[in-house]
Design a protein around this motif. Structure first.
Motif, PDB file in Angstrom:
ATOM      1  N   ASN A   1       1.339  -8.283   0.221  1.00 27.21           N
ATOM      2  CA  ASN A   1      -0.100  -8.058   0.317  1.00 27.21           C
ATOM      3  C   ASN A   1      -0.688  -7.348  -0.895  1.00 27.21           C
ATOM      4  O   ASN A   1      -0.060  -7.236  -1.935  1.00 27.21           O
ATOM      5  CB  ASN A   1      -0.469  -7.407   1.641  1.00 27.21           C
ATOM      6  CG  ASN A   1      -0.370  -8.412   2.775  1.00 27.21           C
ATOM      7  OD1 ASN A   1      -0.604  -9.598   2.597  1.00 27.21           O
ATOM      8  ND2 ASN A   1       0.005  -7.943   3.945  1.00 27.21           N
ATOM      9  N   THR A   2      -1.920  -6.873  -0.764  1.00 29.44           N
ATOM     10  CA  THR A   2      -2.699  -6.460  -1.925  1.00 29.44           C
ATOM     11  C   THR A   2      -2.494  -4.992  -2.252  1.00 29.44           C
ATOM     12  O   THR A   2      -2.605  -4.144  -1.372  1.00 29.44           O
ATOM     13  CB  THR A   2      -4.197  -6.712  -1.666  1.00 29.44           C
ATOM     14  OG1 THR A   2      -4.368  -8.072  -1.271  1.00 29.44           O
ATOM     15  CG2 THR A   2      -5.013  -6.461  -2.912  1.00 29.44           C
TER      16      THR A   2
ATOM     17  N   ASP B   1       0.822  -1.215   0.000  1.00 33.30           N
ATOM     18  CA  ASP B   1       0.000   0.000   0.000  1.00 33.30           C
ATOM     19  C   ASP B   1       0.856   1.266   0.000  1.00 33.30           C
ATOM     20  O   ASP B   1       0.378   2.347  -0.349  1.00 33.30           O
ATOM     21  CB  ASP B   1      -0.989   0.012   1.170  1.00 33.30           C
ATOM     22  CG  ASP B   1      -0.318   0.023   2.538  1.00 33.30           C
ATOM     23  OD1 ASP B   1       0.930   0.009   2.609  1.00 33.30           O
ATOM     24  OD2 ASP B   1      -1.051   0.029   3.543  1.00 33.30           O
TER      25      ASP B   1
ATOM     26  N   SER C   1       1.073   2.063  -3.788  1.00 31.08           N
ATOM     27  CA  SER C   1      -0.161   1.982  -4.566  1.00 31.08           C
ATOM     28  C   SER C   1      -0.733   3.369  -4.826  1.00 31.08           C
ATOM     29  O   SER C   1      -0.657   4.257  -3.974  1.00 31.08           O
ATOM     30  CB  SER C   1      -1.203   1.140  -3.827  1.00 31.08           C
ATOM     31  OG  SER C   1      -0.758  -0.191  -3.688  1.00 31.08           O
TER      32      SER C   1
ATOM     33  N   TRP D   1      -3.732  -9.454 -11.706  1.00 33.33           N
ATOM     34  CA  TRP D   1      -2.588  -9.651 -10.820  1.00 33.33           C
ATOM     35  C   TRP D   1      -1.288  -9.761 -11.614  1.00 33.33           C
ATOM     36  O   TRP D   1      -0.277  -9.136 -11.268  1.00 33.33           O
ATOM     37  CB  TRP D   1      -2.775 -10.929  -9.997  1.00 33.33           C
ATOM     38  CG  TRP D   1      -3.355 -10.727  -8.635  1.00 33.33           C
ATOM     39  CD1 TRP D   1      -4.575 -11.134  -8.189  1.00 33.33           C
ATOM     40  CD2 TRP D   1      -2.725 -10.084  -7.523  1.00 33.33           C
ATOM     41  NE1 TRP D   1      -4.744 -10.781  -6.875  1.00 33.33           N
ATOM     42  CE2 TRP D   1      -3.624 -10.139  -6.439  1.00 33.33           C
ATOM     43  CE3 TRP D   1      -1.488  -9.463  -7.339  1.00 33.33           C
ATOM     44  CZ2 TRP D   1      -3.331  -9.606  -5.189  1.00 33.33           C
ATOM     45  CZ3 TRP D   1      -1.189  -8.931  -6.089  1.00 33.33           C
ATOM     46  CH2 TRP D   1      -2.104  -9.007  -5.038  1.00 33.33           C
TER      47      TRP D   1
ATOM     48  N   SER E   1      -2.014 -15.879   1.676  1.00 31.00           N
ATOM     49  CA  SER E   1      -2.998 -16.865   1.226  1.00 31.00           C
ATOM     50  C   SER E   1      -3.263 -17.746   2.438  1.00 31.00           C
ATOM     51  O   SER E   1      -2.466 -18.621   2.767  1.00 31.00           O
ATOM     52  CB  SER E   1      -2.459 -17.682   0.048  1.00 31.00           C
ATOM     53  OG  SER E   1      -2.407 -16.904  -1.129  1.00 31.00           O
TER      54      SER E   1
ATOM     55  N   ILE F   1       2.251 -12.729  -0.374  1.00 30.28           N
ATOM     56  CA  ILE F   1       0.856 -12.431  -0.069  1.00 30.28           C
ATOM     57  C   ILE F   1       0.324 -13.401   0.982  1.00 30.28           C
ATOM     58  O   ILE F   1       0.805 -14.533   1.107  1.00 30.28           O
ATOM     59  CB  ILE F   1      -0.001 -12.514  -1.357  1.00 30.28           C
ATOM     60  CG1 ILE F   1      -1.361 -11.855  -1.163  1.00 30.28           C
ATOM     61  CG2 ILE F   1      -0.141 -13.952  -1.826  1.00 30.28           C
ATOM     62  CD1 ILE F   1      -2.103 -11.626  -2.460  1.00 30.28           C
TER      63      ILE F   1
ATOM     64  N   LEU G   1     -12.880  -6.416  -4.294  1.00 23.79           N
ATOM     65  CA  LEU G   1     -11.673  -6.154  -5.068  1.00 23.79           C
ATOM     66  C   LEU G   1     -11.770  -6.822  -6.432  1.00 23.79           C
ATOM     67  O   LEU G   1     -12.174  -7.976  -6.534  1.00 23.79           O
ATOM     68  CB  LEU G   1     -10.440  -6.706  -4.342  1.00 23.79           C
ATOM     69  CG  LEU G   1      -9.871  -5.877  -3.203  1.00 23.79           C
ATOM     70  CD1 LEU G   1      -8.770  -6.659  -2.504  1.00 23.79           C
ATOM     71  CD2 LEU G   1      -9.324  -4.561  -3.709  1.00 23.79           C
TER      72      LEU G   1
ATOM     73  N   THR H   1      -2.354 -19.204  -6.200  1.00 26.87           N
ATOM     74  CA  THR H   1      -1.531 -18.022  -5.942  1.00 26.87           C
ATOM     75  C   THR H   1      -0.490 -17.854  -7.043  1.00 26.87           C
ATOM     76  O   THR H   1      -0.252 -16.746  -7.534  1.00 26.87           O
ATOM     77  CB  THR H   1      -0.846 -18.143  -4.567  1.00 26.87           C
ATOM     78  OG1 THR H   1      -1.833 -18.383  -3.556  1.00 26.87           O
ATOM     79  CG2 THR H   1      -0.087 -16.875  -4.218  1.00 26.87           C
TER      80      THR H   1
ATOM     81  N   ARG I   1      -7.224 -13.697  -2.097  1.00 23.95           N
ATOM     82  CA  ARG I   1      -7.099 -12.378  -2.720  1.00 23.95           C
ATOM     83  C   ARG I   1      -7.066 -12.463  -4.250  1.00 23.95           C
ATOM     84  O   ARG I   1      -6.801 -11.476  -4.920  1.00 23.95           O
ATOM     85  CB  ARG I   1      -5.856 -11.667  -2.198  1.00 23.95           C
ATOM     86  CG  ARG I   1      -5.916 -11.401  -0.694  1.00 23.95           C
ATOM     87  CD  ARG I   1      -4.629 -10.777  -0.191  1.00 23.95           C
ATOM     88  NE  ARG I   1      -4.592 -10.711   1.254  1.00 23.95           N
ATOM     89  CZ  ARG I   1      -4.826  -9.614   1.963  1.00 23.95           C
ATOM     90  NH1 ARG I   1      -5.149  -8.494   1.355  1.00 23.95           N
ATOM     91  NH2 ARG I   1      -4.747  -9.634   3.275  1.00 23.95           N
ATOM     92  N   VAL I   2      -7.298 -13.660  -4.764  1.00 23.78           N
ATOM     93  CA  VAL I   2      -7.333 -13.870  -6.213  1.00 23.78           C
ATOM     94  C   VAL I   2      -8.752 -14.280  -6.604  1.00 23.78           C
ATOM     95  O   VAL I   2      -9.275 -15.284  -6.112  1.00 23.78           O
ATOM     96  CB  VAL I   2      -6.329 -14.958  -6.645  1.00 23.78           C
ATOM     97  CG1 VAL I   2      -6.379 -15.160  -8.157  1.00 23.78           C
ATOM     98  CG2 VAL I   2      -4.918 -14.595  -6.195  1.00 23.78           C
TER      99      VAL I   2
ATOM    100  N   ALA J   1      -9.613  -8.349  -8.813  1.00 24.99           N
ATOM    101  CA  ALA J   1      -8.229  -8.813  -8.876  1.00 24.99           C
ATOM    102  C   ALA J   1      -8.180 -10.243  -9.386  1.00 24.99           C
ATOM    103  O   ALA J   1      -7.908 -11.171  -8.637  1.00 24.99           O
ATOM    104  CB  ALA J   1      -7.570  -8.705  -7.508  1.00 24.99           C
TER     105      ALA J   1
END
Length: 204
Positions: free
Chosen positions: A36-37, A7, A10, A54, A79, A77, A47, A118, A85-86, A49
């Motif tokens: 992380n994202t 972040d 980002s 990705w 997981s 990340i 999200l 992932t 997060r995917v 993503a």
């Protein structure tokens, strides 16, 4: 090499994901890993993503890093129970449920498919498994552990790591040992734990 949360680099807008000037500045300062994202655009509360999104993000980040260091970055990340997060990844029950199966073959597959999904997103470093045991029932990370028995946790974690690494993905243990021994039960709170208690509770 240092690593920081993504972040920090980002942009959080629709057109671009990374602030490449910041990535290059961090590269000059020795940052070689992110986690992380990033600031993906959102669709309502979700999200956006997917795998393609990705992969494009990771490629852009690598390009910015390589302009300065000529050394690829590591991207990791969380997981936790699948590649959550995917978008469209297979999700599994939380770790506490996985540990309750006492089934190394099933747990191996859980690690394998989590790593597969992932890796499909271009990420080769997973922050899993959680190796600390559950001690305080109010600790908010109980669900991330594999239980309270160090022998059972060790067996489960071995199967998870073997499954993750079967896909060419690196597994990274967490959290800090003794993390669940907070007096209050709050996360990241003070822990008073002698060496003798540490050994007796986690190596017995």
């Amino acid at each position: 090499m240092n690593h920081i949360n993504s972040d920090r680099i980002s942009l959080w807008d629709q057109a671009h994901i990374w602030n490449t000037a910041t990535v290059e500045a961090f590269a000059r300062g020795g940052v070689g890993a992110y986690l992380n994202t990033p600031g993906f655009p959102r669709n309502g509360n979700q999200l956006v993503a997917g795998v393609a999104h990705w992969r494009q993000a990771i490629l852009e980040l690598q390009a910015a890093q390589m302009r300065i260091t000529n050394i690829p970055i590591l991207y990791g990340i969380d997981s936790i129970h699948g590649a959550q997060r995917v978008d469209k990844a297979v999700l599994f029950p939380q770790n506490i449920n996985t540990g309750a199966t006492f089934n190394p073959t099933l747990v191996y597959d859980y690690g394998k498919y989590m790593a597969r999904d992932t890796k499909a997103a271009g990420i080769l470093w997973i922050f899993n498994p959680t190796l600390d045991i559950t001690r305080h029932k109010h600790w908010p990370r109980v669900y991330e552990t594999y239980g309270e028995d160090p022998v059972g946790v060790a067996a489960t974690a071995t199967a998870v790591v073997t499954g993750i690494q079967s896909q060419g993905v690196a597994a990274c243990f967490k959290q800090f040992i003794g993390d669940s021994d907070t007096r209050s039960g709050n996360d990241r709170d003070a822990v008073a734990l002698t060496f003798e208690l540490l050994i007796s509770r986690r190596l017995s």
